[in-house]
Design a protein around this motif. Structure first.
Motif, mmCIF file in Angstrom:
data_model
loop_
_atom_site.group_PDB
_atom_site.id
_atom_site.type_symbol
_atom_site.label_atom_id
_atom_site.label_comp_id
_atom_site.label_asym_id
_atom_site.label_seq_id
_atom_site.Cartn_x
_atom_site.Cartn_y
_atom_site.Cartn_z
ATOM 1 N N VAL A 125 -4.533 4.880 0.812
ATOM 2 C CA VAL A 125 -4.241 4.789 -0.625
ATOM 3 C C VAL A 125 -5.508 4.897 -1.462
ATOM 4 N N CYS A 182 0.831 -1.214 0.000
ATOM 5 C CA CYS A 182 0.000 0.000 0.000
ATOM 6 C C CYS A 182 0.861 1.257 0.000
ATOM 7 N N ALA A 194 2.180 1.643 -3.422
ATOM 8 C CA ALA A 194 1.149 2.118 -4.346
ATOM 9 C C ALA A 194 0.844 3.594 -4.123
ATOM 10 N N GLY A 195 0.802 4.005 -2.851
ATOM 11 C CA GLY A 195 0.459 5.387 -2.539
ATOM 12 C C GLY A 195 1.514 6.389 -2.933
ATOM 13 N N ALA A 218 -0.689 5.807 -8.551
ATOM 14 C CA ALA A 218 -1.670 5.731 -7.466
ATOM 15 C C ALA A 218 -3.019 6.289 -7.921
ATOM 16 N N SER A 226 3.635 5.887 -5.527
ATOM 17 C CA SER A 226 3.995 5.733 -6.941
ATOM 18 C C SER A 226 3.185 6.690 -7.809
ATOM 19 N N LEU A 275 -0.497 -2.576 -8.641
ATOM 20 C CA LEU A 275 0.053 -1.412 -7.954
ATOM 21 C C LEU A 275 1.160 -1.778 -6.975
ATOM 22 N N LYS A 308 -7.615 9.751 -4.674
ATOM 23 C CA LYS A 308 -8.174 9.431 -3.358
ATOM 24 C C LYS A 308 -9.468 10.207 -3.133
#
Length: 343
Positions: free
Chosen positions: A171, A88, A91-92, A97, A94, A192, A100
């Motif tokens: 994320v 996570c 992924a957050g 992502a 990168s 991800l 949100k």
């Protein structure tokens, strides 16, 4: 009171057994879809496979025979959580992502119902401590072992459940799936997180779910076999072996059938929390304390216990209504034996 407790314990253990089989089947489906995107197998096929494995594992005769599985379950929980949190975070941070969205539902009534459903899910999470309590009372002295079991249980819960929940919500926001792998491995676009991390995490959680289903089902077996077993004969005697084989096989088949027929994991967790864990963890202990020790009705202890009973009885009733409402609403959208798990 005895039958009331038995009913609640059976509801909890059956609900957890159904949920464990459902999620285990979904984990196998995730791996299958990655390896064979155009494959013909559906979710209920994988649930049937998991059910067959659980039937074999269910023949372990007693709680004591599961002690090594319990230790393995702990290690798998920690390993899965660390891997998923790392995935996570990766992924957050990168560039791929997803956007949100932390907004709530627009309807006030929907927010209220969702809140009570969420409270029920939280009760189901923290209600995991009921198993160490049951195991601790099997042999004296119960008090010391119960405290140690609960401390260990809640420590693991905080490390595992909260780390995954917080990182997943950070994320994906309100689009986070009840199975975080569905969010980390979207149908469209690349995964991800590194493939090896996701693959190892899926294997960990699959094995963990088998252990969870096995441990929780053992309580139901103990209840069933109080009537069917002959305590004067050995556990592997023909008189005890055949009924145990038949009853446990039927129980697992029923759990697998309902998992395949109603793949509503979030809803099942909410219903189990509202119907089972809230009364068993927050209502019944206070009631039994007042019945056993009989504190004066004007005392602070008695009034606090009564207040907790009233508050959590109302919470349980609202949670039951909210959970059932969401289950019915989701059931209208999906066919029986759907190939996708409903959040």
């Amino acid at each position: 009171m005895f039958y009331f407790v038995i009913f609640i314990q059976t509801a909890i253990n059956t609900g957890v057994g159904i949920g464990a089989i459902l999620l285990a089947g979904q984990c196998i489906q995730i791996m299958y879809d990655e390896l064979s995107p155009n494959g013909s197998l559906k979710l209920y096929h994988f649930i049937a496979m998991v059910t067959v494995v659980m039937i074999f594992l269910s023949q372990l005769p007693t709680f004591h025979s599961l002690r090594h599985i319990n230790l393995g379950s702990l290690l798998l929980s920690l390993g899965y959580s660390f891997l998923v949190v790392g995935a996570c975070v990766n992924a957050g941070t990168s560039g791929t992502a997803p956007p949100k969205d932390y907004s709530l539902e627009s309807s006030k009534s929907a927010r209220v119902f969702s809140a009570f459903s969420s409270i029920s899910i939280l009760a189901a999470i923290f209600g995991n401590g009921i198993l160490p309590e049951i195991q601790a009372t099997l042999a004296p002295p119960a008090t010391g072992k119960m405290v140690k079991g609960l401390v260990m249980c809640y420590t693991v819960i905080f490390i595992t459940f909260y780390s995954v929940a917080v990182s997943g919500y950070w994320v994906f926001g309100n689009k986070s799936n009840s199975n975080i792998f569905e969010s980390l491995m979207p149908d469209e676009g690349p995964a991800l997180a590194p493939t090896w991390v996701l693959g190892l995490s899926v294997v960990f959680v699959l094995l963990q779910l088998l252990a969870i289903g096995l441990v929780y089902s053992q309580v139901a077996y103990e209840i069933m076999e109080k009537k069917s077993a002959d305590t004067k004969q050995g556990i592997f005697a023909k008189r005890n072996l055949i009924p145990r084989l038949v009853l446990r096989t039927i129980y697992m088949i029923l759990c697998g059938f309902f998992a395949a027929m109603l793949p509503f994991f979030g809803d099942i967790s909410s219903v189990v929390g509202a119907v089972g864990f809230i009364p068993l963890d927050f209502v019944l202990p206070m009631l039994l304390y007042n019945k056993t020790y009989k504190p004066p009705r004007s005392s602070l202890t008695y009034l606090i216990n009564i207040s907790i009973i009233v508050v959590f009885t109302c919470t349980g009733l609202m949670g039951t209504f909210s959970s059932t409402r969401k289950l019915v609403m989701d059931a209208k959208k999906f066919k029986l034996f759907s190939s996708e798990v409903v959040n």
